[in-house]
Scaffold this motif. Structure first.
Motif, PDB file in Angstrom:
ATOM      1  N   TYR A  60      -8.633  19.388 -14.259  1.00 34.12           N
ATOM      2  CA  TYR A  60      -9.185  19.193 -15.606  1.00 34.12           C
ATOM      3  C   TYR A  60     -10.684  18.887 -15.537  1.00 34.12           C
ATOM      4  O   TYR A  60     -11.474  19.421 -16.314  1.00 34.12           O
ATOM      5  CB  TYR A  60      -8.430  18.069 -16.310  1.00 34.12           C
ATOM      6  N   HIS A  61     -11.071  18.039 -14.587  1.00 28.19           N
ATOM      7  CA  HIS A  61     -12.487  17.714 -14.419  1.00 28.19           C
ATOM      8  C   HIS A  61     -13.302  18.952 -14.068  1.00 28.19           C
ATOM      9  O   HIS A  61     -14.403  19.144 -14.575  1.00 28.19           O
ATOM     10  CB  HIS A  61     -12.651  16.641 -13.341  1.00 28.19           C
ATOM     11  N   MET A  64     -13.572  21.346 -17.153  1.00 28.26           N
ATOM     12  CA  MET A  64     -14.457  20.840 -18.190  1.00 28.26           C
ATOM     13  C   MET A  64     -15.925  20.843 -17.767  1.00 28.26           C
ATOM     14  O   MET A  64     -16.780  20.359 -18.486  1.00 28.26           O
ATOM     15  CB  MET A  64     -14.049  19.420 -18.603  1.00 28.26           C
TER      16      MET A  64
END
Length: 114
Positions: A60-61, A64
């Motif tokens: 997710y990091h 994003m």
């Protein structure tokens, strides 16, 4: 995807990065290994088993736009080492890695009050 070492909170101890992120992710890793079957609800849309949750956070990091942060990986490695020496190694070798040497246990009995 770049490998970054920037701290997101920007806090520093004079000259050294504050290692809050690796500590946080090592705790997440240890918890995920101790509770592998628990399902985590992600944003209320889908569920992820706890054992995969640290990898979800890293992915997710990256998605994003944060890139591959080395502090996440440091936390995963430290968490995995702690989990191995605390839970897996004693189960296979019938001795704990964190146990005190016998001469210290003889000198300071565990049931003595200090």
């Amino acid at each position: 995807v770049g490998i970054g070492m920037e701290q997101e909170d920007g806090s520093k101890i004079p000259g050294l990065p504050f290692l809050a992120q690796p500590l946080l992710y090592s705790i997440v890793w240890i918890w995920a290994r101790q509770n592998p079957e628990i399902k985590m609800s992600v944003f209320g849309f889908f569920s992820v088993k706890a054992v995969y949750f640290p990898w979800f956070l890293l992915t997710y990091h990256c998605i994003m736009g944060g890139g591959l942060n080395i502090f996440y990986l440091m936390g995963f490695v430290v968490g995995h080492l702690f989990h191995f020496f605390n839970a897996l190694h004693p189960a296979t070798k019938s001795m704990g890695f964190w146990n005190a040497p016998q001469f210290l246990e003889n000198y300071f009995p565990p049931d003595s009050a200090t």
